[in-house]
Design a protein around this motif. Sequence first.
Motif, PDB file in Angstrom:
ATOM      1  N   LYS A   1       4.882  -3.397  -9.820  1.00  0.00           N
ATOM      2  CA  LYS A   1       5.538  -3.378  -8.516  1.00  0.00           C
ATOM      3  C   LYS A   1       6.891  -4.076  -8.604  1.00  0.00           C
ATOM      4  CE  LYS A   1       1.725  -1.691  -6.699  1.00  0.00           C
ATOM      5  NZ  LYS A   1       1.617  -0.251  -6.370  1.00  0.00           N
TER       6      LYS A   1
ATOM      7  N   SER B   1       0.802  -1.213   0.000  1.00  0.00           N
ATOM      8  CA  SER B   1       0.000   0.000   0.000  1.00  0.00           C
ATOM      9  C   SER B   1       0.828   1.253   0.000  1.00  0.00           C
ATOM     10  CB  SER B   1      -0.929  -0.005   1.229  1.00  0.00           C
ATOM     11  OG  SER B   1      -0.157  -0.044   2.416  1.00  0.00           O
TER      12      SER B   1
ATOM     13  N   THR C   1      -5.566  -8.557  -0.385  1.00  0.00           N
ATOM     14  CA  THR C   1      -6.650  -7.574  -0.357  1.00  0.00           C
ATOM     15  C   THR C   1      -6.916  -6.991  -1.740  1.00  0.00           C
ATOM     16  OG1 THR C   1      -6.144  -6.975   1.943  1.00  0.00           O
ATOM     17  CG2 THR C   1      -7.406  -5.370   0.636  1.00  0.00           C
ATOM     18  N   VAL C   2      -5.842  -6.698  -2.475  1.00  0.00           N
ATOM     19  CA  VAL C   2      -5.984  -6.045  -3.784  1.00  0.00           C
ATOM     20  C   VAL C   2      -6.211  -7.047  -4.907  1.00  0.00           C
ATOM     21  CG1 VAL C   2      -4.860  -4.538  -5.466  1.00  0.00           C
ATOM     22  CG2 VAL C   2      -4.547  -4.116  -3.014  1.00  0.00           C
ATOM     23  N   PHE C   3      -5.444  -8.161  -4.899  1.00  0.00           N
ATOM     24  CA  PHE C   3      -5.454  -9.085  -6.036  1.00  0.00           C
ATOM     25  C   PHE C   3      -6.030 -10.466  -5.712  1.00  0.00           C
ATOM     26  CE2 PHE C   3      -2.081  -6.006  -6.952  1.00  0.00           C
ATOM     27  CZ  PHE C   3      -2.426  -5.621  -8.243  1.00  0.00           C
TER      28      PHE C   3
ATOM     29  N   ASN D   1      -1.675  -7.611   2.273  1.00  0.00           N
ATOM     30  CA  ASN D   1      -1.855  -6.472   1.365  1.00  0.00           C
ATOM     31  C   ASN D   1      -2.101  -6.926  -0.069  1.00  0.00           C
ATOM     32  OD1 ASN D   1      -1.515  -4.403   3.276  1.00  0.00           O
ATOM     33  ND2 ASN D   1       0.703  -4.566   3.151  1.00  0.00           N
ATOM     34  N   MET D   2      -1.309  -7.908  -0.525  1.00  0.00           N
ATOM     35  CA  MET D   2      -1.489  -8.429  -1.872  1.00  0.00           C
ATOM     36  C   MET D   2      -2.837  -9.124  -2.024  1.00  0.00           C
ATOM     37  SD  MET D   2       0.524  -8.148  -4.468  1.00  0.00           S
ATOM     38  CE  MET D   2       2.026  -7.257  -4.777  1.00  0.00           C
TER      39      MET D   2
ATOM     40  N   LYS E   1      -8.392  -7.204 -11.668  1.00  0.00           N
ATOM     41  CA  LYS E   1      -7.283  -7.545 -10.776  1.00  0.00           C
ATOM     42  C   LYS E   1      -7.317  -8.998 -10.319  1.00  0.00           C
ATOM     43  CE  LYS E   1      -6.586  -2.805  -9.213  1.00  0.00           C
ATOM     44  NZ  LYS E   1      -6.519  -1.877  -8.063  1.00  0.00           N
ATOM     45  N   LYS E   2      -8.500  -9.567 -10.187  1.00  0.00           N
ATOM     46  CA  LYS E   2      -8.588 -10.969  -9.795  1.00  0.00           C
ATOM     47  C   LYS E   2      -7.934 -11.867 -10.833  1.00  0.00           C
ATOM     48  CE  LYS E   2     -11.938 -14.561  -8.547  1.00  0.00           C
ATOM     49  NZ  LYS E   2     -13.378 -14.882  -8.384  1.00  0.00           N
TER      50      LYS E   2
ATOM     51  N   ALA F   1       1.167   4.718  -6.404  1.00  0.00           N
ATOM     52  CA  ALA F   1       0.082   4.338  -7.301  1.00  0.00           C
ATOM     53  C   ALA F   1       0.206   5.084  -8.611  1.00  0.00           C
ATOM     54  CB  ALA F   1      -1.268   4.636  -6.645  1.00  0.00           C
TER      55      ALA F   1
END
Length: 475
Positions: free
Chosen positions: A167, A5, A230-232, A227-228, A92-93, A9
């Motif tokens: 990233k 995070s 949560t997003v992906f 963190n990863m 993103k999924k 971005a």
Amino acid sequence: MPNISSLPAQNDTIDEASLGYMLKLAAPMVVTTISFTVMQFVDRFMVSRLGTNALAAILPASFVSFLPGAFAMGSLASLNTFVSQSLGRGEKKDCSNYFWQALYMGFVYFLFVLVIMWPAAPWIFRILGQPQDVLELEVIYLRIILYANLIAVVNWSSNRFFMGIHKPIITMYASLCGQVVNVTANYVLIFGKFGFPAMGIAGAGWGTFIGMTVASSVNVCVYLSKNMDTVFLTRRTLNINPGKMLDLLKVGLPAGFGLMVNVAFWGVILFGLVGRFGTKALAATSAVLSYTNLAIMPIVGIGTALTASVGKMIGRGRKELAIRQTKVCLRIALVYMTIVGICYFILRSTMMSFWSSDEEVIEIGIKLLACAALYQVFHAVGVIYSGSLRGAGDTVWLAFISAVGAVFILGLGGSLMTVYLSSLGSLGPWIAAMLSVIVVGLANRWRFNSNRWMRIDLFKRRSADIPVQTEPAVE
């Protein structure tokens, strides 16, 4: 471990075709590729202290092990393409699900490679005409690296995923950890330090295995982090998806074939041709290729970043930005490789003396470095345009032109030179190698400027998703 995070971005207020943006994106990959090649350089220097036979063995064995490895790495390059284009589309999924499919296929592939190549190792090097005392060392090193490739699948897949989601700093940290461990383990195991037995060239192989394991562990820990996830949704997309596997294979198989031919097979052919002129010619070629591999790595890093960036721009429907990004990267590459070529030519005697005290090896290497100096700029052109075309999914072209360069120009042309211009010695195959690099570089430039890559749509006919199982969470 970096906090996802906290990483910068991307947003539309940034000029994503500017020099600053591209350098920021590429810098971690440049550091990663340079540090990896420095590690290989140091490893080979350690091995060179074992004598001329060990120096002559290390790079041919590396290229043979890289034949199946390059095919897998090239195929996994499509993961970068699909992840970056999925990111650009806001899916993103799909980014993480593509990662798992690549990992599953990679493991199965290298199990087959291990079963086939381990017993066939002596036969492979006999076919290449390697001297018997060198062949024995090559077999030892190759068999160990075949085990390391099983671990490397995790590393390669993670690197492509993190590059695809922009990233690359994560890949840099993981790689640096693994490389420090690799160099340390090599020193201990090659020379027998701190109570360990001196294993010689086998120590170099096991050092690589240990370093690769460390880097892969770091990558997996970050990938499965909160963190990863949560997003992906990285812990919740483990389902086997034949549709996405087919996506990866359609684009990845030509890319894998292209990389295998353009890098690994190219090197195997070169060493096979040079090997006809004896162990000292092989040793000189190993030394020169160690320099050229080190020099090109920053451009490879930029090319990898360009693949992700072009893929994202295409996913967003901004192909004009992809063209601008390619031109910016090309300018950087041309300036850098021009300087490299000049250094090769001016410092060739000093550079060869660093590797060997054998006067004949040095004399051969001086001629080969002068030849290598002439194609550096064209090598940069080929790598940059290849990165951009790969981001668009134009991998069939890359496979075709790589085969032309390696098989016909280097293989056939080099063979003819060894027969009809044998007085040139090992310089003959190197001249053929130079011509192959020049042709591939100019051909990739023509392909990019033709704009045919703009008509490629990887998601136009995507295969239907057919999940084999539900999406379990990783505890």
